[in-house]
Design a protein around this motif. Sequence first.
Motif, PDB file in Angstrom:
ATOM      1  N   ALA A 206       0.851  -1.193   0.000  1.00 40.92           N
ATOM      2  CA  ALA A 206       0.000   0.000   0.000  1.00 40.92           C
ATOM      3  C   ALA A 206       0.883   1.238   0.000  1.00 40.92           C
ATOM      4  O   ALA A 206       1.872   1.319   0.728  1.00 40.92           O
ATOM      5  CB  ALA A 206      -0.921  -0.004   1.212  1.00 40.92           C
ATOM      6  N   GLY A 207       0.560   2.186  -0.850  1.00 47.14           N
ATOM      7  CA  GLY A 207       1.308   3.431  -0.921  1.00 47.14           C
ATOM      8  C   GLY A 207       2.600   3.348  -1.708  1.00 47.14           C
ATOM      9  O   GLY A 207       3.278   4.353  -1.894  1.00 47.14           O
ATOM     10  N   ARG A 208       2.953   2.173  -2.182  1.00 48.31           N
ATOM     11  CA  ARG A 208       4.181   2.014  -2.971  1.00 48.31           C
ATOM     12  C   ARG A 208       3.876   2.251  -4.442  1.00 48.31           C
ATOM     13  O   ARG A 208       2.740   2.118  -4.889  1.00 48.31           O
ATOM     14  CB  ARG A 208       4.737   0.593  -2.803  1.00 48.31           C
ATOM     15  N   ARG A 209       4.889   2.587  -5.192  1.00 47.34           N
ATOM     16  CA  ARG A 209       4.728   2.772  -6.627  1.00 47.34           C
ATOM     17  C   ARG A 209       4.761   1.403  -7.290  1.00 47.34           C
ATOM     18  O   ARG A 209       5.811   0.758  -7.344  1.00 47.34           O
ATOM     19  CB  ARG A 209       5.831   3.659  -7.182  1.00 47.34           C
ATOM     20  N   VAL A 210       3.603   0.957  -7.742  1.00 45.96           N
ATOM     21  CA  VAL A 210       3.493  -0.358  -8.365  1.00 45.96           C
ATOM     22  C   VAL A 210       2.704  -0.256  -9.653  1.00 45.96           C
ATOM     23  O   VAL A 210       1.924   0.674  -9.856  1.00 45.96           O
ATOM     24  CB  VAL A 210       2.798  -1.380  -7.431  1.00 45.96           C
ATOM     25  N   ALA A 211       2.909  -1.235 -10.509  1.00 50.15           N
ATOM     26  CA  ALA A 211       2.084  -1.425 -11.695  1.00 50.15           C
ATOM     27  C   ALA A 211       1.310  -2.718 -11.464  1.00 50.15           C
ATOM     28  O   ALA A 211       1.867  -3.703 -10.984  1.00 50.15           O
ATOM     29  CB  ALA A 211       2.937  -1.534 -12.950  1.00 50.15           C
ATOM     30  N   VAL A 212       0.009  -2.684 -11.771  1.00 48.20           N
ATOM     31  CA  VAL A 212      -0.833  -3.855 -11.555  1.00 48.20           C
ATOM     32  C   VAL A 212      -1.527  -4.220 -12.862  1.00 48.20           C
ATOM     33  O   VAL A 212      -2.106  -3.373 -13.540  1.00 48.20           O
ATOM     34  CB  VAL A 212      -1.893  -3.595 -10.461  1.00 48.20           C
ATOM     35  N   GLU A 213      -1.460  -5.505 -13.168  1.00 43.59           N
ATOM     36  CA  GLU A 213      -2.112  -6.056 -14.350  1.00 43.59           C
ATOM     37  C   GLU A 213      -3.071  -7.138 -13.877  1.00 43.59           C
ATOM     38  O   GLU A 213      -2.720  -7.962 -13.036  1.00 43.59           O
ATOM     39  CB  GLU A 213      -1.036  -6.651 -15.244  1.00 43.59           C
ATOM     40  N   VAL A 214      -4.297  -7.097 -14.380  1.00 43.74           N
ATOM     41  CA  VAL A 214      -5.290  -8.123 -14.049  1.00 43.74           C
ATOM     42  C   VAL A 214      -5.714  -8.784 -15.356  1.00 43.74           C
ATOM     43  O   VAL A 214      -6.202  -8.117 -16.275  1.00 43.74           O
ATOM     44  CB  VAL A 214      -6.518  -7.532 -13.324  1.00 43.74           C
ATOM     45  N   ASN A 215      -5.484 -10.078 -15.431  1.00 43.39           N
ATOM     46  CA  ASN A 215      -5.833 -10.856 -16.625  1.00 43.39           C
ATOM     47  C   ASN A 215      -5.267 -10.234 -17.902  1.00 43.39           C
ATOM     48  O   ASN A 215      -5.923 -10.162 -18.926  1.00 43.39           O
ATOM     49  CB  ASN A 215      -7.347 -11.032 -16.729  1.00 43.39           C
TER      50      ASN A 215
END
Length: 66
Positions: free
Chosen positions: A28-37
Amino acid sequence: MDITINGEPRVVASDATIAAVLSDEGLAGRRVAVEVNGEIVPRGRHQEHRLGEGDRVEIVHALGGG
C-alpha cells in the motif's frame, strides 16, 4: 475466492479490490504497476477495481538501490 498473484495461488475476500490486495501484500502506498488478466489497471482505479474468482494478478514494484 481464489486468485493468482504473481504466479502464486491466494485466497482473498469475495469483495477484494486491488487496493485491498496491495495492502495485504504490504505494498500500500508504494509505486506499483498492476495487471489483471493481462490488462494494466491504472493506479486511480485500484480502489474501485473488484477482483473476480480466478483472476490472474501481476504486481510489479520498483526497488531502489545504487
